[in-house]
Design a protein around this motif. Structure first.
Motif, mmCIF file in Angstrom:
data_model
loop_
_atom_site.group_PDB
_atom_site.id
_atom_site.type_symbol
_atom_site.label_atom_id
_atom_site.label_comp_id
_atom_site.label_asym_id
_atom_site.label_seq_id
_atom_site.Cartn_x
_atom_site.Cartn_y
_atom_site.Cartn_z
ATOM 1 N N GLY A 232 73.339 -29.244 42.750
ATOM 2 C CA GLY A 232 73.589 -27.824 42.910
ATOM 3 C C GLY A 232 73.432 -27.313 44.325
ATOM 4 N N ASP A 233 73.010 -28.140 45.249
ATOM 5 C CA ASP A 233 72.735 -27.663 46.604
ATOM 6 C C ASP A 233 73.997 -27.246 47.340
ATOM 7 O OD1 ASP A 233 70.086 -28.038 46.212
ATOM 8 O OD2 ASP A 233 69.919 -29.836 47.433
ATOM 9 N N VAL B 7 74.676 -23.561 49.143
ATOM 10 C CA VAL B 7 75.015 -23.424 50.561
ATOM 11 C C VAL B 7 76.341 -22.692 50.713
ATOM 12 C CG1 VAL B 7 75.663 -24.717 52.628
ATOM 13 C CG2 VAL B 7 73.688 -25.426 51.285
ATOM 14 N N THR B 8 77.309 -23.002 49.868
ATOM 15 C CA THR B 8 78.608 -22.329 49.914
ATOM 16 C C THR B 8 78.467 -20.842 49.609
ATOM 17 O OG1 THR B 8 79.705 -24.365 49.236
ATOM 18 C CG2 THR B 8 80.937 -22.333 48.948
ATOM 19 N N ASN B 9 77.672 -20.509 48.594
ATOM 20 C CA ASN B 9 77.482 -19.098 48.244
ATOM 21 C C ASN B 9 76.760 -18.339 49.352
ATOM 22 O OD1 ASN B 9 78.772 -19.373 45.801
ATOM 23 N ND2 ASN B 9 76.897 -19.790 44.672
ATOM 24 N N ALA B 10 75.768 -18.954 49.961
ATOM 25 C CA ALA B 10 75.047 -18.296 51.061
ATOM 26 C C ALA B 10 75.975 -18.079 52.254
ATOM 27 C CB ALA B 10 73.844 -19.140 51.459
ATOM 28 N N HIS B 11 76.820 -19.055 52.538
ATOM 29 C CA HIS B 11 77.779 -18.922 53.640
ATOM 30 C C HIS B 11 78.765 -17.796 53.362
ATOM 31 C CE1 HIS B 11 81.535 -19.958 55.761
ATOM 32 N NE2 HIS B 11 80.709 -20.258 56.737
#
Length: 67
Positions: free
Chosen positions: A26-27, A31-35
Motif C-alpha cells: 500500500g505504500d 505516496v501517489t495520493n500525497a503527491h
C-alpha cells in the motif's frame, strides 16, 4: 573438525531466499495520493495568486508567495 560451518552456509545456501520478504503493497498508493494532494494545493494557490490582487488576498488572510 570436518564439519562445514555456518559462515560457509552450512548447506542452506540458496540462490532464492527460503522466506518471503514482506513487500510494501500500500505504500505506493499513499505516496501517489500525497503527491496529488500537494500538487492540487499548489495549483490552487497559484491560481488564486494570479487571479486576485494583493488586497483581495489580504482579505482572505493570504500573502503572495511569489511575484
Amino acid at each position: 573438525m570436518n564439519i562445514k560451518g555456518t559462515a560457509a552456509g552450512g548447506g542452506n545456501s540458496l540462490l532464492i531466499p527460503m522466506t518471503e520478504f514482506p513487500r510494501p503493497h500500500g505504500d505506493i498508493d499513499a505516496v501517489t495520493n500525497a503527491h496529488n494532494l500537494a500538487l492540487v494545493a499548489l495549483t490552487a494557490r497559484l491560481h488564486h495568486e494570479t487571479k486576485y490582487s494583493d488586497e483581495a488576498l489580504a482579505k482572505r488572510g493570504l500573502k503572495r508567495l511569489w511575484r
